[in-house]
Design an enzyme around this catalytic site. Structure first.
Site, PDB file in Angstrom:
ATOM      1  CE  LYS A  71      -3.873   2.118   2.552  1.00 11.74           C
ATOM      2  NZ  LYS A  71      -4.800   1.987   3.710  1.00 11.74           N
ATOM      3  CB  SER A 141      -7.779   4.040   2.862  1.00 13.80           C
ATOM      4  OG  SER A 141      -7.107   3.206   3.783  1.00 13.80           O
ATOM      5  CB  SER A 165      -8.766   1.294   5.502  1.00 12.83           C
ATOM      6  OG  SER A 165      -9.177   2.634   5.500  1.00 12.83           O
TER       7      SER A 165
END
Lengths: 422, 422
Positions: A71, A141, A165
């Site tokens: 990420k 996210s 997320s």
């Protein structure tokens, strides 16, 4: 997806051991799949250049040759980090990798690239589309990580969760998403948002791979399936507040309850006292107060560039008094202690909604984390089960939750559930 | 030290308001003092260049014009960061300041430079000497911050504590050192060591300045003195394990107990059950396991450059199983909950040793954090009281400890103690 692309990590390792393929085979296969699908899915912020050799790996590595998505709020030396800012804040390369990147590499994993994150892992979406339906959000996210795993671009990708997320994008994209107990894996080198809740986790298509990664990162023993779920007590907890349950979610909960019972578990409604109903409000207070602190420098430098919702959150946080922040933390602490007792006296795991329904249409928002807020504030391990479909055949997940530090037991229960009922 | 150099922050602000000096006066005065003393004390890793103008400050800033030392494991854009590595790992400048640096600047504080830290805030000492006796260690890991404040080079400096890295150097150098409740101030942009215990804190010569900084960083209300300590219950807790108490420390404890009683408090021996005696062992396990994770990248790249004790700790951490780590965390959790009850039922604050005695001779080691380990693991706020002298007139501190999130009450009690008995 080719047979290799959908292999479990253990199956791939066995092939390498048998000499049927080499350590780089999966990497190249994933690269080909990314080349084919990335124009549509847009899961990647940055991709590593093609690799023709790799340094010799040692034996006993649990993730040898496993391509992994990182990420884009996680520091990397060899790759830039943009924190989902679209370019207003960029690091061309960190001085050292985030701790988790080295832990993965030490186990033989190979970073494939940086996956798209929303802006600082809050609400402003990136470019990623849901591979199950390109007109829908993948959730956030950890948008790129969930989408890349769902699209078969990588078997494994890292995410983080401070509200919903990991669990929400896993539900929307139809993959396993695991958020361990808070602070299980070091957040060193990862952009903080609300440090008392920020948790590193990961996505995979196979529960076995979620388990292997847990063992690789924590050095726990291997997590095995039980013979069945006999004696396991499952408490069903719906979001308080009288919100009408989406029919897809209701069906996913019933279907999972039936599946759990089929495996031998006992499923019943869990009653928690009224203090638990307030956790969503406390989560928002802690999130805002801590984000206003943690992102103080980013806000100072780039407040004018930031998305509206993030600015609103930081301004909300700056208006929350220390006394109110502390009161919210102490309320959460009381619930943590109470829940630990519930996990001894009444249930082994809790079954709950992952998200309000299937992935919403459009890319301008990443959906609502409301079903995850309380659990994240409590720091408990949560896993999204991608076992159900809703309208238009789209995935709709549910989550199983255990007490803090009962991660191995939770994963073992899920592994058993999948093994016994699939 | 000039009268200005030893002013409290509030007194300086009043002078500026009255037009007796300007916002940059303190900064220049501190620079002159550093120039005079730094050859001996060696508190600084990096100093900001002389400043002739400053941007206009707003009113209501609590730290306007206050020079502050920043421990060299804290990211800064304008200054390099070396993490006490002596140069094997250096960042010429971070992409953004650590959150706490911006929080300080927002309140008008002016970073004076980076203060010497031991290697990654563990045991390998830097170059700093104790300003009270240059042949002795200042303690560590926040060596430069404690020494700079003690030498009057700055009124305020940031430290961090994961074992005893604030309380011990504060005791050795003779200043107030405050470690708030864990996670009170964001660690974002600060090198992690053991994230479940890493805590940002600060040093000052005046308790008023410790309080002002707390309000500035948390946005709490101002912390005021009480009329007296009537009704305050103080439990004296000696380190378990039968270690003979140093006579200087014993005298400092008795003297502080008398002072507390003089202010109206009731002081008595606190008995805690045997589980608390194990906390030092659990601290070591958590420290080692988490450091092995958090410093994985640094160890991978620079293990060969690292000090022996740090390598030993990381190797010890790699040998601790996840199950044992978890067991230590859960034992600490039980003690946290038990201690919260003790803090309601029996005591308001605990009085305990800060360090094994006055600062040891020599610069090759920074002293023993054993008296701080349990409290740091429990996450409770601790403050070193620099009110006593031992052999050769050297400072010997004691600490006062409150329950988690009782920071304001703790600081208020200390402020009262100082006001009533000085």
């Amino acid at each position: 997806m080719s047979e290799l692309d959908d292999a479990t990590i253990d199956a791939f390792q066995a092939r390498v051991t048998r000499g049927e393929c080499d350590v780089l085979t999966w990497w190249h296969s994933c690269q080909a799949r990314i080349e084919k699908l990335e124009t549509d899915v847009r899961a990647w912020e940055y991709l590593m250049p093609p690799m023709s050799t790799t340094t010799l790996r040692g034996s006993g590595q649990l993730l040898c040759g496993v391509p992994v998505g990182i990420k884009d709020i996680i520091d990397t030396v060899e790759m830039p980090t943009t924190w989902g800012t679209g370019g207003y804040l960029v690091s061309p390369g960190a001085v050292v990798d985030a701790a988790v990147v080295t832990l993965l590499k030490r186990q033989g994993a190979m970073p494939m690239g940086k996956t798209v994150s929303t802006e600082f892992a809050y609400f402003t979406p990136g470019k990623t589309r849901n591979p199950q339906d390109l007109s829908r959000t993948p959730g956030g996210s950890s948008s790129g990580s969930a989408a890349a795993v769902a699209a078969g671009m990588v078997p494994l990708a890292l995410g983080t969760q401070t509200a919903g997320s990991i669990i929400r994008p896993a539900s929307y994209c139809g993959v396993f998403g695991f958020k361990p107990t808070v602070n299980t894996v070091s957040f060193s080198g990862i952009k903080a948002f609300a440090p008392s809740m920020d948790t590193l986790g990961w996505f995979a298509r196979h529960i076995e791979d979620i388990c292997t990664t847990f063992a690789a990162l924590t050095r726990s023993d291997a997590i095995e399936a039980l013979p069945d779920l006999g004696g396991i007590r499952v408490g069903l907890r719906n979001l308080p507040g009288g919100r009408p349950l989406d029919s897809d979610v209701a069906e996913a909960l019933s279907s999972t309850a039936r599946r759990l019972e089929q495996a031998g578990a006992r499923v019943f409604a869990l009653r928690l006292d009224a203090s638990y109903d307030e956790l969503i409000i406390h989560h928002q207070a802690v999130l805002a107060y801590e984000a206003a602190q943690s992102l103080a420098s980013e806000f100072q430098l780039h407040g004018k560039d930031m998305g509206t919702k993030l600015v609103e959150l930081i301004e909300q946080g700056l208006a929350i008094s220390y006394a109110d922040y502390r009161a919210s933390l102490l309320a959460a602490e009381q619930c943590k202690q109470g829940l630990s007792k519930v996990f001894v006296d009444e249930v082994d795991v809790i079954l709950a909604e992952s998200a309000p329904g299937v992935a919403p249409q459009g890319l301008e928002a990443t959906g609502d984390p409301v079903y995850c807020r309380a659990w994240t504030l409590l720091g408990v391990p949560c896993i999204n089960l991608p076992l159900n479909k809703g309208q238009d055949g789209l995935p709709v997940g549910v989550q199983l939750i255990a007490d803090r530090w009962q991660d191995e037991r939770l994963l073992s229960i899920v592994r058993t559930l999948v093994a016994v009922t699939s």
